[in-house]
Write an enzyme that holds these catalytic residues in place. Structure first.
Site, short mmCIF file in Angstrom:
data_model
loop_
_atom_site.label_atom_id
_atom_site.label_comp_id
_atom_site.label_asym_id
_atom_site.label_seq_id
_atom_site.Cartn_x
_atom_site.Cartn_y
_atom_site.Cartn_z
N ARG A 1 0.80 -1.22 0.00
CA ARG A 1 0.00 0.00 0.00
C ARG A 1 0.83 1.27 0.00
O ARG A 1 0.61 2.17 -0.80
CB ARG A 1 -0.94 0.04 1.21
CG ARG A 1 -2.10 -0.90 1.12
CD ARG A 1 -2.68 -1.09 2.49
NE ARG A 1 -1.60 -1.34 3.45
CZ ARG A 1 -1.01 -2.51 3.56
NH1 ARG A 1 -1.40 -3.52 2.84
NH2 ARG A 1 -0.01 -2.68 4.41
N THR A 2 1.80 1.32 0.89
CA THR A 2 2.54 2.58 1.03
C THR A 2 3.30 2.89 -0.25
O THR A 2 3.29 4.01 -0.75
CB THR A 2 3.49 2.49 2.23
OG1 THR A 2 2.73 2.16 3.38
CG2 THR A 2 4.21 3.80 2.46
N LYS B 1 24.93 -7.44 -1.53
CA LYS B 1 26.39 -7.60 -1.56
C LYS B 1 27.03 -6.96 -0.33
O LYS B 1 28.25 -6.88 -0.24
CB LYS B 1 26.96 -6.94 -2.82
CG LYS B 1 26.46 -7.55 -4.11
CD LYS B 1 27.00 -6.77 -5.30
CE LYS B 1 26.28 -7.15 -6.58
NZ LYS B 1 26.50 -6.15 -7.63
N ARG C 1 11.61 3.13 2.82
CA ARG C 1 11.17 2.25 3.92
C ARG C 1 12.30 1.29 4.22
O ARG C 1 12.94 0.75 3.30
CB ARG C 1 9.92 1.46 3.55
CG ARG C 1 9.69 0.31 4.54
CD ARG C 1 8.33 -0.26 4.48
NE ARG C 1 7.33 0.70 4.93
CZ ARG C 1 6.07 0.37 5.19
NH1 ARG C 1 5.67 -0.87 5.05
NH2 ARG C 1 5.22 1.27 5.58
N HIS D 1 6.27 6.60 10.90
CA HIS D 1 5.65 6.47 9.59
C HIS D 1 4.80 7.73 9.43
O HIS D 1 3.58 7.68 9.45
CB HIS D 1 4.80 5.20 9.56
CG HIS D 1 4.29 4.81 8.20
ND1 HIS D 1 4.66 5.46 7.05
CD2 HIS D 1 3.44 3.82 7.82
CE1 HIS D 1 4.04 4.90 6.02
NE2 HIS D 1 3.30 3.90 6.47
#
Lengths: 155, 303
Positions: free
Chosen positions: B51-52, B80, B101, B129
């Site tokens: 969603r975000t 890596k 995120r 958030h």
């Protein structure tokens, strides 16, 4: 009577004397001040009897002087120390320490999923409470308190 | 807020919240504008989010901007062993703004310090958030036509839920009354209650909400997750207490709206979805307008 060999901890001519260090914090203080990297004459005593602290530590550091900010860093582990600055065998200044408003690079964040515990990043805290001690992580915003405080070794 | 990163909801002042909400309302009227033409936004999703990420990307696309980024670190240099510092310092050369995120808490603050372009935090672990909070505020303002004097009922996991903590911090700038409904193990942490005490705001704690729901203007539901309980028997005992069923809304206020940050599991029964008071799907749509407002404010494109 046999002559006893005696190690005398004599007065220092110039330097810093830090007294009333809680015995359990002596090595942390050494670490925080980075004393193991300084090549000067130093004497450390620990588990000495103290009416106030039970067992205390003391250090006499010849030709070693600290900026106030650097010295305040030890307040995290030894808030009640008495610091004497010595010049030509005389105490020229007495100092107390207090925990700085910003604590950088000394304390580990209590939060295992904080970015500072997962990448090489210098920790930064804001002092949100002196008593009881509360340090708020600049990054993850979690509070590290006295019971969870781990000092990051300077070595 | 121009040129500034948005990492934590407390990075913005009350005036800045209001400015974002006003702008979001304008974008709701006209979500397709060419404001971001020629701009590149990087969406760096170090952990999955549907969603975000889609909401941010839709917000940028509708304004004519271009998106670069990744939604799976499996295809990046992170596997890596590249540090966050290096990833950010490289990517900020390629874009005008970074949306990020990351599973580690504090990662967004750190990224904002090493990046040469503003960073918008789209979730750093359980920490912050802020764009979710602003869209929640937008949803409250839109449905209640005010931000002061709202009775907000927060239900479920109030201990670990970052959305309720951020919403509390933001709404504490207004005359809000809070009701916290949670099992003992998942109560609102003391630091947040102390914050409300300092501001003189009222809050009440309950273990069940069936009897008190009639007073609510906003019912903010969250997930009660089994893994949060130290005692599985306790979970079994309380798991059904924090589930909203359609009939529970019968004697509630007309203006009541049910919000949920999503994803839901079973804490809102599906028969609630058709109730006029269920607002969570519209709430998700508001996320697009709010994010358009945030991005264009930071890039100073609202002339």
């Amino acid at each position: 009577m046999k002559d006893r060999k005696q190690l005398s901890v004599s007065a220092i001519k110039d330097g810093t004397v830090i007294d009333h260090i809680p015995a359990k914090s002596l090595f942390k203080v050494i670490d925080i001040l980075g004393l193991d990297h300084i090549e000067k004459m130093m004497t450390f005593g620990t588990n000495l009897e103290s009416k106030k602290l039970g067992l205390k530590g003391i250090m006499k550091l010849s030709d070693v002087f600290f900026a106030e900010d650097d010295l305040n860093r030890i307040a995290l582990v030894a808030p009640d120390v008495k610091v004497n600055i010595i010049r030509d065998y005389e105490v020229v200044e007495k100092r107390l320490v207090e925990i700085p408003e910003k604590v950088e690079g000394i304390v580990k964040c209590v939060n295992p999923v904080c970015i500072t515990n997962n990448e090489e990043i210098k920790t930064k805290f804001e002092l949100v409470s002196r008593s009881p001690l509360g340090l708020k992580c600049h990054y993850c915003e979690k509070i590290t308190d006295a019971s969870n405080m781990v000092i990051i070794s300077s070595s | 807020m121009i040129g500034k990163s948005l990492v934590s909801i407390i990075d913005y002042t009350k005036d800045e919240y209001l400015k974002i909400l006003d702008l979001a309302a304008k974008f709701e009227q006209q979500p397709k504008q060419k404001l971001l033409e020629g701009y590149v936004v990087a969406t760096l999703f170090f952990e999955p989010s549907t969603r975000t990420r889609l909401s941010f990307e839709s917000a940028v696309n509708q304004l004519g901007g271009k998106i670069i980024g990744f939604s799976d670190i499996g295809t990046t240099s992170v596997t890596k062993g590249e540090t966050l510092n290096d990833t950010i310092k490289i990517v900020c050369n390629y874009c005008d703004l970074i949306v990020m995120r990351h599973p580690l808490e504090g990662s967004a603050r750190y990224a904002s310090e090493v990046s040469s372009v503003p960073v918008v935090n789209a979730g750093d672990g359980a920490n912050q958030h802020p764009t979710q909070t602003l869209l929640d505020m937008y949803s409250i303002q839109k449905t209640q036509e005010r931000l002061d004097d709202v009775n907000i009922f927060m239900v479920g996991d109030l201990k670990y839920g970052r959305t309720v903590h951020s919403l509390l911090m933001a709404m504490s700038q207004f005359r809000t009354t809070f009701h916290f409904i949670s099992p003992d193990e998942l109560k609102m942490p003391d630091e947040y209650k102390q914050h409300l005490d300092t501001l003189g705001l009222k809050y009440y704690e309950h273990k069940d909400f069936t009897d008190i729901i009639a007073e609510a203007d906003i019912l903010y539901m969250t997930r009660v997750q089994k893994e949060r309980f130290s005692d599985p028997i306790e979970y079994e005992r309380v798991k059904n207490v924090y589930i909203l069923k359609n009939e529970m809304l019968d004697n509630t206020k007309d203006n009541l709206k049910v919000l949920h940050p999503f994803p839901r599991v079973n804490e809102i029964k599906e028969d609630v979805d058709d109730n006029m008071k269920a607002y969570y799907f519209t709430q998700a749509r508001n996320g697009v307008y709010t994010r358009q407002a945030i991005i264009t404010s930071i890039l100073d494109l609202n002339k």
